[in-house]
Structure formats: structure tokens, C-alpha cells
Write a protein that holds these residues in place. Structure first.
Motif, mmCIF file in Angstrom:
data_model
loop_
_atom_site.group_PDB
_atom_site.id
_atom_site.type_symbol
_atom_site.label_atom_id
_atom_site.label_comp_id
_atom_site.label_asym_id
_atom_site.label_seq_id
_atom_site.Cartn_x
_atom_site.Cartn_y
_atom_site.Cartn_z
ATOM 1 N N MET A 44 54.086 68.130 -40.328
ATOM 2 C CA MET A 44 54.742 69.020 -39.381
ATOM 3 C C MET A 44 53.948 70.317 -39.274
ATOM 4 O O MET A 44 53.543 70.871 -40.282
ATOM 5 C CB MET A 44 56.161 69.353 -39.846
ATOM 6 N N ARG A 45 53.759 70.779 -38.076
ATOM 7 C CA ARG A 45 53.054 72.038 -37.847
ATOM 8 C C ARG A 45 53.973 72.973 -37.084
ATOM 9 O O ARG A 45 54.531 72.605 -36.052
ATOM 10 C CB ARG A 45 51.774 71.761 -37.064
ATOM 11 N N ASN A 46 54.181 74.169 -37.602
ATOM 12 C CA ASN A 46 55.012 75.167 -36.955
ATOM 13 C C ASN A 46 54.261 75.718 -35.746
ATOM 14 O O ASN A 46 53.181 76.277 -35.889
ATOM 15 C CB ASN A 46 55.352 76.278 -37.947
ATOM 16 N N ALA A 63 62.857 64.051 -35.291
ATOM 17 C CA ALA A 63 61.700 63.421 -34.651
ATOM 18 C C ALA A 63 61.562 61.957 -35.047
ATOM 19 O O ALA A 63 61.172 61.121 -34.239
ATOM 20 C CB ALA A 63 60.424 64.183 -35.013
ATOM 21 N N ALA A 100 62.960 72.176 -42.019
ATOM 22 C CA ALA A 100 61.873 71.196 -41.870
ATOM 23 C C ALA A 100 62.415 69.779 -42.006
ATOM 24 O O ALA A 100 62.016 68.883 -41.253
ATOM 25 C CB ALA A 100 60.796 71.454 -42.924
ATOM 26 N N TYR A 116 45.171 70.150 -34.874
ATOM 27 C CA TYR A 116 45.895 70.383 -36.120
ATOM 28 C C TYR A 116 44.986 70.326 -37.341
ATOM 29 O O TYR A 116 45.435 70.576 -38.454
ATOM 30 C CB TYR A 116 47.023 69.368 -36.294
ATOM 31 N N ASN A 133 58.424 72.673 -33.659
ATOM 32 C CA ASN A 133 57.525 72.049 -34.624
ATOM 33 C C ASN A 133 56.921 70.785 -34.020
ATOM 34 O O ASN A 133 57.616 70.040 -33.339
ATOM 35 C CB ASN A 133 58.277 71.667 -35.900
ATOM 36 N N VAL A 160 54.966 65.656 -45.547
ATOM 37 C CA VAL A 160 56.184 64.927 -45.884
ATOM 38 C C VAL A 160 55.813 63.574 -46.479
ATOM 39 O O VAL A 160 54.975 62.850 -45.935
ATOM 40 C CB VAL A 160 57.041 64.710 -44.614
ATOM 41 N N CYS A 171 55.711 67.251 -34.991
ATOM 42 C CA CYS A 171 55.886 66.291 -36.076
ATOM 43 C C CYS A 171 55.093 65.041 -35.759
ATOM 44 O O CYS A 171 55.090 64.582 -34.616
ATOM 45 C CB CYS A 171 57.353 65.906 -36.231
ATOM 46 N N GLY A 219 53.915 62.056 -43.557
ATOM 47 C CA GLY A 219 54.122 62.711 -42.279
ATOM 48 C C GLY A 219 53.602 64.131 -42.337
ATOM 49 O O GLY A 219 53.271 64.658 -43.407
ATOM 50 N N ASP A 245 64.264 68.949 -38.748
ATOM 51 C CA ASP A 245 63.354 68.745 -37.628
ATOM 52 C C ASP A 245 62.613 67.418 -37.739
ATOM 53 O O ASP A 245 62.443 66.705 -36.749
ATOM 54 C CB ASP A 245 62.355 69.898 -37.527
ATOM 55 N N PHE A 246 62.158 67.078 -38.945
ATOM 56 C CA PHE A 246 61.437 65.820 -39.108
ATOM 57 C C PHE A 246 62.387 64.640 -38.918
ATOM 58 O O PHE A 246 62.021 63.635 -38.306
ATOM 59 C CB PHE A 246 60.772 65.743 -40.484
#
Length: 160
Positions: A75-77, A45, A38, A113, A82, A65, A84, A73, A41-42
Motif C-alpha cells: 500500500m502506498r499513501n 481493496a 491501513a 512506486y 491509498n 502486508v 493497494c 501486498g 483500506d487493504f
């Protein structure tokens, strides 16, 4: 049919069964999403944002986050990738859940979301809600103050 053809068909069926079994096992293991992944990935982004802390929901499908400048922030899987985004505190609403271990977030810009997010502990849910509240307060502080009229009746008196 000859014995060789039957052996080839059987070998192909076994190969397909092994492939499908491994594919199923890989997708089951994917539900335990890694916090290290995570972070990566963030950071991919939003490369200019420094992560201070993060909390994953109990089901592992979302991560909230906290950034270095008290922004938040999300994040959604989404399966293989993901989604972000930075949270704009003026464009979300947060309501607590009765159980206390989560809250309901409504994203006005991205309603897909929106939903209820539960955490492993009540403390994690409280901390994340404070992040969102802190982001909201910082955005409210950043707005310029309206000029106040100089009215002697509204100012506090210093006479005792």
C-alpha cells in the motif's frame, strides 16, 4: 467606510485564517498514518484476502502486508487515498540498503512506486524482505517442474 463594514471584513479575515490554520494542522497530522486504517483500506481493496501481518515504513507512506497464504501486498499513501496492490514476486526486484534498515524495491509493472523503503528497525526490514522472498519461493514452487531425463550418470549411487 463605516465601522460596520470594517467589522465584517475583519470577521471574514479571521474566519479564513482559522480555516487555513485548521487545514494546515489536519494535513500535518495526516502524516502519522494509522495501521488500523491501513487494514481497513487493504481489506476494502482485496476483500477475499486475510491479512496476517503488516509493517509500515518509518515515514508512514508505505505499508507492506503479509497475507494468510504467504502472498504479499503493498500500500502506498497517495495523500487522500491509498494505492493497494498484490505483489507478483516475479515482477519485483529487491536490493538491500547499506544501513540495513530497509531495501530498494523495483516494481516492473508500476515503476512509480519503486524506491527505497526504510523501516523503524532492522528487524522489521528483515522480516518484510523475508515475506517478499517467501512469496518468491512459493511462486517458484508453484511452477511445474521440468521433466528430468533418466540418466544413470547423474543419479546418485547408493553403493558404499
Amino acid at each position: 467606510m463605516s465601522l460596520t463594514i470594517w467589522i465584517i471584513i475583519l470577521a471574514l479575515l479571521i474566519a479564513v485564517a482559522i480555516y487555513l490554520w485548521r487545514l494546515k494542522r489536519f494535513s500535518e497530522g495526516e502524516s502519522s498514518y494509522d495501521t488500523g486504517q491501513a487494514i481497513l483500506d487493504f481489506a476494502r481493496a482485496f476483500p477475499n484476502e486475510a491479512i496476517r501481518s503488516l509493517h509500515m515504513t518509518a515515514d508512514g507512506n508505505a505499508v507492506f502486508v503479509r497475507l494468510h497464504d504467504n502472498k504479499a501486498g503493498f500500500m502506498r499513501n497517495m495523500g487522500k487515498h491509498n494505492a493497494c496492490m498484490m505483489l507478483n514476486p516475479e515482477r519485483i526486484t529487491v536490493e538491500h540498503l547499506e544501513s540495513g534498515d530497509g531495501f530498494v524495491v523495483t516494481f516492473m509493472d508500476t515503476p512509480k512506486y519503486s524506491g527505497a523503503y526504510r523501516f523503524k528497525t532492522v528487524g522489521e526490514a528483515a522480516e518484510v524482505s523475508l515475506w517478499l522472498l517467501g512469496s518468491y519461493l512459493e511462486a517458484a514452487d508453484a511452477e511445474p517442474d521440468q521433466p528430468k531425463e533418466a540418466d544413470s550418470s547423474s543419479s546418485p549411487s547408493s553403493a558404499t
